[in-house]
Motif scaffolding. Structure first.
Motif, PDB file in Angstrom:
ATOM      1  N   PRO A  39       9.501  17.233 -17.697  1.00 48.62           N
ATOM      2  CA  PRO A  39      11.458  17.567 -17.211  1.00 48.62           C
ATOM      3  C   PRO A  39      11.297  17.809 -15.973  1.00 48.62           C
ATOM      4  O   PRO A  39      12.363  17.566 -14.940  1.00 48.62           O
ATOM      5  CB  PRO A  39      11.644  18.655 -17.943  1.00 48.62           C
ATOM      6  CG  PRO A  39      10.688  19.197 -18.847  1.00 48.62           C
ATOM      7  CD  PRO A  39       9.930  18.115 -18.742  1.00 48.62           C
ATOM      8  N   GLU A  40       9.958  18.379 -15.080  1.00 50.08           N
ATOM      9  CA  GLU A  40      10.200  19.040 -13.732  1.00 50.08           C
ATOM     10  C   GLU A  40       9.739  17.901 -12.752  1.00 50.08           C
ATOM     11  O   GLU A  40       9.313  17.998 -11.741  1.00 50.08           O
ATOM     12  CB  GLU A  40       9.621  20.217 -13.692  1.00 50.08           C
ATOM     13  CG  GLU A  40      10.213  21.017 -14.337  1.00 50.08           C
ATOM     14  CD  GLU A  40      11.876  21.931 -13.503  1.00 50.08           C
ATOM     15  OE1 GLU A  40      11.385  21.201 -12.391  1.00 50.08           O
ATOM     16  OE2 GLU A  40      12.420  21.861 -14.703  1.00 50.08           O
ATOM     17  N   ALA A  41       8.703  16.069 -13.717  1.00 52.79           N
ATOM     18  CA  ALA A  41       8.193  15.369 -13.094  1.00 52.79           C
ATOM     19  C   ALA A  41       9.001  14.596 -12.078  1.00 52.79           C
ATOM     20  O   ALA A  41      10.721  14.972 -12.203  1.00 52.79           O
ATOM     21  CB  ALA A  41       7.426  14.811 -13.619  1.00 52.79           C
ATOM     22  N   SER A  42       8.768  14.634 -10.648  1.00 53.99           N
ATOM     23  CA  SER A  42       9.162  13.217  -9.453  1.00 53.99           C
ATOM     24  C   SER A  42       8.788  12.315 -10.604  1.00 53.99           C
ATOM     25  O   SER A  42       8.229  12.108 -10.125  1.00 53.99           O
ATOM     26  CB  SER A  42       9.207  13.973  -8.506  1.00 53.99           C
ATOM     27  OG  SER A  42       9.246  15.099  -7.536  1.00 53.99           O
ATOM     28  N   ARG A  43      10.127  11.273 -10.571  1.00 56.45           N
ATOM     29  CA  ARG A  43      10.450  10.074 -11.192  1.00 56.45           C
ATOM     30  C   ARG A  43      11.178   9.166 -10.079  1.00 56.45           C
ATOM     31  O   ARG A  43      11.536   8.690  -9.243  1.00 56.45           O
ATOM     32  CB  ARG A  43      11.707   9.749 -11.836  1.00 56.45           C
ATOM     33  CG  ARG A  43      11.381  10.826 -13.756  1.00 56.45           C
ATOM     34  CD  ARG A  43      12.363  11.114 -13.977  1.00 56.45           C
ATOM     35  NE  ARG A  43      11.952  11.746 -15.471  1.00 56.45           N
ATOM     36  CZ  ARG A  43      12.007  12.544 -15.781  1.00 56.45           C
ATOM     37  NH1 ARG A  43      12.011  13.873 -14.812  1.00 56.45           N
ATOM     38  NH2 ARG A  43      11.959  13.698 -17.148  1.00 56.45           N
ATOM     39  N   VAL A  44       9.544   7.897 -10.375  1.00 60.88           N
ATOM     40  CA  VAL A  44       9.613   7.485  -8.255  1.00 60.88           C
ATOM     41  C   VAL A  44       9.924   5.889  -9.327  1.00 60.88           C
ATOM     42  O   VAL A  44       8.373   5.595 -10.188  1.00 60.88           O
ATOM     43  CB  VAL A  44       8.480   7.513  -7.608  1.00 60.88           C
ATOM     44  CG1 VAL A  44       8.692   5.906  -6.378  1.00 60.88           C
ATOM     45  CG2 VAL A  44       7.544   9.004  -7.290  1.00 60.88           C
ATOM     46  N   VAL A  45      10.164   5.202  -8.513  1.00 61.96           N
ATOM     47  CA  VAL A  45      10.801   3.253  -8.925  1.00 61.96           C
ATOM     48  C   VAL A  45      10.220   2.977  -8.177  1.00 61.96           C
ATOM     49  O   VAL A  45      10.960   2.907  -6.644  1.00 61.96           O
ATOM     50  CB  VAL A  45      11.605   3.104  -9.857  1.00 61.96           C
ATOM     51  CG1 VAL A  45      11.779   2.068 -10.029  1.00 61.96           C
ATOM     52  CG2 VAL A  45      12.438   4.334 -11.083  1.00 61.96           C
ATOM     53  N   LEU A 100       9.978   7.575   1.978  1.00 62.86           N
ATOM     54  CA  LEU A 100      10.256   8.375   0.610  1.00 62.86           C
ATOM     55  C   LEU A 100       8.873   9.404   0.405  1.00 62.86           C
ATOM     56  O   LEU A 100       9.149  10.217  -0.190  1.00 62.86           O
ATOM     57  CB  LEU A 100       9.464   7.112  -1.023  1.00 62.86           C
ATOM     58  CG  LEU A 100       9.714   7.152  -2.407  1.00 62.86           C
ATOM     59  CD1 LEU A 100       9.720   5.862  -2.589  1.00 62.86           C
ATOM     60  CD2 LEU A 100       8.413   7.852  -2.799  1.00 62.86           C
ATOM     61  N   LEU A 101       7.819   9.025   0.483  1.00 61.70           N
ATOM     62  CA  LEU A 101       6.357   9.850   0.572  1.00 61.70           C
ATOM     63  C   LEU A 101       7.321  11.611   1.319  1.00 61.70           C
ATOM     64  O   LEU A 101       6.840  12.681   0.634  1.00 61.70           O
ATOM     65  CB  LEU A 101       5.253   9.623   1.212  1.00 61.70           C
ATOM     66  CG  LEU A 101       4.546  10.759   1.040  1.00 61.70           C
ATOM     67  CD1 LEU A 101       3.769  10.842   0.519  1.00 61.70           C
ATOM     68  CD2 LEU A 101       3.020  10.095   2.233  1.00 61.70           C
ATOM     69  N   ALA A 102       7.696  11.546   2.425  1.00 57.22           N
ATOM     70  CA  ALA A 102       8.082  12.421   2.843  1.00 57.22           C
ATOM     71  C   ALA A 102       8.777  13.343   2.133  1.00 57.22           C
ATOM     72  O   ALA A 102       9.224  14.165   2.093  1.00 57.22           O
ATOM     73  CB  ALA A 102       8.966  12.201   4.093  1.00 57.22           C
ATOM     74  N   ALA A 103      10.215  12.856   0.986  1.00 55.33           N
ATOM     75  CA  ALA A 103      10.711  13.520   0.814  1.00 55.33           C
ATOM     76  C   ALA A 103      10.305  14.115  -0.942  1.00 55.33           C
ATOM     77  O   ALA A 103      10.279  14.934  -0.885  1.00 55.33           O
ATOM     78  CB  ALA A 103      12.107  12.429  -0.139  1.00 55.33           C
ATOM     79  N   LEU A 104       8.927  13.697  -1.020  1.00 53.76           N
ATOM     80  CA  LEU A 104       8.088  13.749  -1.816  1.00 53.76           C
ATOM     81  C   LEU A 104       7.294  15.092  -1.658  1.00 53.76           C
ATOM     82  O   LEU A 104       7.415  16.608  -2.819  1.00 53.76           O
ATOM     83  CB  LEU A 104       6.975  12.549  -2.878  1.00 53.76           C
ATOM     84  CG  LEU A 104       7.734  11.364  -3.228  1.00 53.76           C
ATOM     85  CD1 LEU A 104       6.572  10.598  -3.640  1.00 53.76           C
ATOM     86  CD2 LEU A 104       8.188  11.807  -4.348  1.00 53.76           C
ATOM     87  N   THR A 137       0.850  -0.686   0.136  1.00 54.52           N
ATOM     88  CA  THR A 137       0.317   0.426  -0.003  1.00 54.52           C
ATOM     89  C   THR A 137       0.573   1.474   0.059  1.00 54.52           C
ATOM     90  O   THR A 137       1.759   1.220   1.028  1.00 54.52           O
ATOM     91  CB  THR A 137      -0.841   0.297   0.677  1.00 54.52           C
ATOM     92  OG1 THR A 137      -1.927  -1.256   0.966  1.00 54.52           O
ATOM     93  CG2 THR A 137      -1.760   1.065   0.929  1.00 54.52           C
ATOM     94  N   ILE A 138       0.631   2.558  -0.911  1.00 52.37           N
ATOM     95  CA  ILE A 138       2.011   3.398  -0.998  1.00 52.37           C
ATOM     96  C   ILE A 138       0.538   4.648  -0.670  1.00 52.37           C
ATOM     97  O   ILE A 138      -1.160   4.165  -1.774  1.00 52.37           O
ATOM     98  CB  ILE A 138       2.168   3.322  -2.071  1.00 52.37           C
ATOM     99  CG1 ILE A 138       1.198   3.510  -3.521  1.00 52.37           C
ATOM    100  CG2 ILE A 138       2.985   2.587  -2.001  1.00 52.37           C
ATOM    101  CD1 ILE A 138       1.570   3.721  -4.786  1.00 52.37           C
ATOM    102  N   GLY A 139       0.800   5.335  -0.116  1.00 56.26           N
ATOM    103  CA  GLY A 139      -0.675   6.540   0.473  1.00 56.26           C
ATOM    104  C   GLY A 139      -0.196   8.358  -0.125  1.00 56.26           C
ATOM    105  O   GLY A 139       0.850   8.538  -0.170  1.00 56.26           O
ATOM    106  N   PHE A 140      -1.006   8.391  -0.522  1.00 53.45           N
ATOM    107  CA  PHE A 140      -0.537   9.825  -1.099  1.00 53.45           C
ATOM    108  C   PHE A 140      -1.413  11.382  -0.025  1.00 53.45           C
ATOM    109  O   PHE A 140      -2.521  10.788   0.471  1.00 53.45           O
ATOM    110  CB  PHE A 140      -0.411  10.085  -2.056  1.00 53.45           C
ATOM    111  CG  PHE A 140      -0.034   9.189  -3.104  1.00 53.45           C
ATOM    112  CD1 PHE A 140       1.160   9.671  -3.418  1.00 53.45           C
ATOM    113  CD2 PHE A 140      -0.225   8.306  -3.426  1.00 53.45           C
ATOM    114  CE1 PHE A 140       2.615   9.226  -4.116  1.00 53.45           C
ATOM    115  CE2 PHE A 140       0.770   7.430  -4.351  1.00 53.45           C
ATOM    116  CZ  PHE A 140       1.756   7.742  -4.255  1.00 53.45           C
TER     117      PHE A 140
END
Length: 434
Positions: free
Chosen positions: A304-310, A395-399, A18-21
């Protein structure tokens, strides 16, 4: 919070993730059309209605030794539920279990271990059925040269059997257009030099999910016919790695039917306005080697400005490949291509330049990676600008630190290695500006 339910750790638990936003962020989920899993009866029905071929039980009559060639753990094919049904067909034809061999075929990948074999074939095969692993440097038979001039070194067990069956899955492939079909012979049961020359000399598709009517695919089919591949069983899968479609029969006719179905199932819209792009690498998340090779397309096309998450669990870490080691320097791959240069290569310089540009561009991506199985220094060794995280909250905190909690769009590409963006030819890769 807005939650998205994914899966993770293919072959090593296939667990929910589960990933939350933040609720102020707009979440766009993109994934394959999810058809329900086929039951055992559904699998039997598919085998009993082959495409372009007689039924397998009829082909098997009078045969003395059968080999069922199955892809290895780097591929997500859930063979454990399929093999017992397939073996039923052979037993129905009067072939004893002791005459049947299941061969895990990974081309130039390291031979499957005992644990790998158990994961792939399960625990419900007749006890007398042998399970072996292909070794690209092991017992091989020289069967001459292919129409394209490849030296054909083929697994000895395959050549000693008079009934040959190929089992695999169909999904977009960066060179073959789509996996499956004759690829279970070339390169899956070939020697390392055959496979090396195939990659260096034969022209494949220009894009993943592209044409299967290429020089490379024609060579694969010719080699499969030469080796004597009698029957294939190819499957498509839903987002839970369950078989949702089965295409059995002739190596060309059944494969082409499966490719048409896969194209319809896996073609998805791209979300160009996304501020955050999440590429979920399941079910190719066993190692970074195959995750980055199969599912990076949303990262390539992100703004180009998007955050890229893998997201890639990588229980096997970086992984390895005989021909394309993930941690090999870029210059070494260029040097190897130059050593295999031929004059015919002069007619496609732009194609080679595009490939080199893609490799260089990927190294520059500022990835944000969720990968409990990787070590931070392993990741930065191959993607020097990447950030590693072992848990989603960090990771969410970094976003959030980068984007804040204001309104923005997040595109989550579920099972990215399966997906084909609609209008892929018009999409342009972007470099990062931050």
């Amino acid at each position: 919070m807005s939650n998205v339910e994914l899966r993770t750790r293919a072959w090593f638990g296939d667990e929910p993730l589960t990933i939350g936003f933040p609720s102020t962020w707009k979440i766009v989920e993109v994934g394959p059309q999810d058809h329900p899993a086929l039951t055992a009866d559904g699998l039997r029905e598919g085998l009993q209605r082959p495409i372009g071929s007689r039924r397998l039980s009829d082909i098997a009559v009078g045969k003395t030794r059968a080999v069922i060639i199955v892809d290895d753990l780097t591929r997500p094919t859930p063979a454990a539920g399929l093999l017992p049904v397939l073996i039923e067909e052979l037993l129905r034809a009067g072939m004893p279990g002791r005459a049947i061999t299941v061969l895990l075929a990974g081309g130039t990948h390291p031979p499957a271990s005992a644990e790998d074999k158990a994961k792939k074939v399960g625990h419900h095969l007749p006890a007398e059925v042998r399970v072996l692993a292909h070794d690209s440097r092991g017992e091989l038979v020289n069967v001459g040269r292919s129409p394209g001039g490849l030296p054909l070194l083929i697994n000895r067990t395959v050549m000693e059997c008079d009934l040959k069956i190929g089992v695999g899955c169909i999904y977009p492939h960066p060179i073959a257009g789509f996996s499956g079909g004759a690829k279970i012979i070339l390169p899956a049961v070939c020697g390392v030099e055959t496979t090396r020359m195939m990659h260096d000399y034969l022209r494949g598709s220009r894009e993943r999910g592209g044409s299967i009517h290429t020089e490379l695919r024609r060579e694969m089919i010719a080699v499969a016919r030469t080796v004597g591949l009698d029957f294939i069983v190819n499957v498509t899968m839903n987002h839970s790695r369950q078989i949702s479609g089965l295409f059995a029969g002739d190596v060309v006719a059944a494969h082409e039917a499966g490719v048409r179905a896969a194209h319809a199932m896996y073609t998805v819209p791209f979300v160009p306005e996304a501020d955050i792009v999440v590429a979920d690498m399941y079910p190719f998340d066993t190692s970074w080697q195959f995750a980055q090779d199969r599912g990076m397309w949303p990262i390539e096309y992100a703004g180009p400005e998007a955050s890229r998450v893998v997201i890639a669990a990588c229980p096997l870490g970086l992984g390895t490949h005989e021909l394309f080691p993930v941690d090999s320097p870029l210059w070494s791959r260029i040097a190897r291509r130059l050593t295999h240069f031929r004059w015919a290569d002069l007619d496609r310089p732009l194609e080679k330049l595009r490939t080199m540009a893609k490799l260089i561009r990927q190294k520059q991506h500022r990835l944000i990676v969720l990968s409990p199985g990787l070590k931070p220094d392993e990741l930065t060794a191959v993607f020097p600008h990447a950030q590693w995280f072992g848990e989603w909250p960090a990771l969410l905190a970094a976003l959030q630190a980068r984007h804040g909690d204001g309104p923005l769009t997040v595109a989550v590409y579920r099972c990215a290695p399966f997906l084909i963006p609609s209008g892929a030819a018009e999409l342009q890769p972007h470099t990062v500006n931050h």
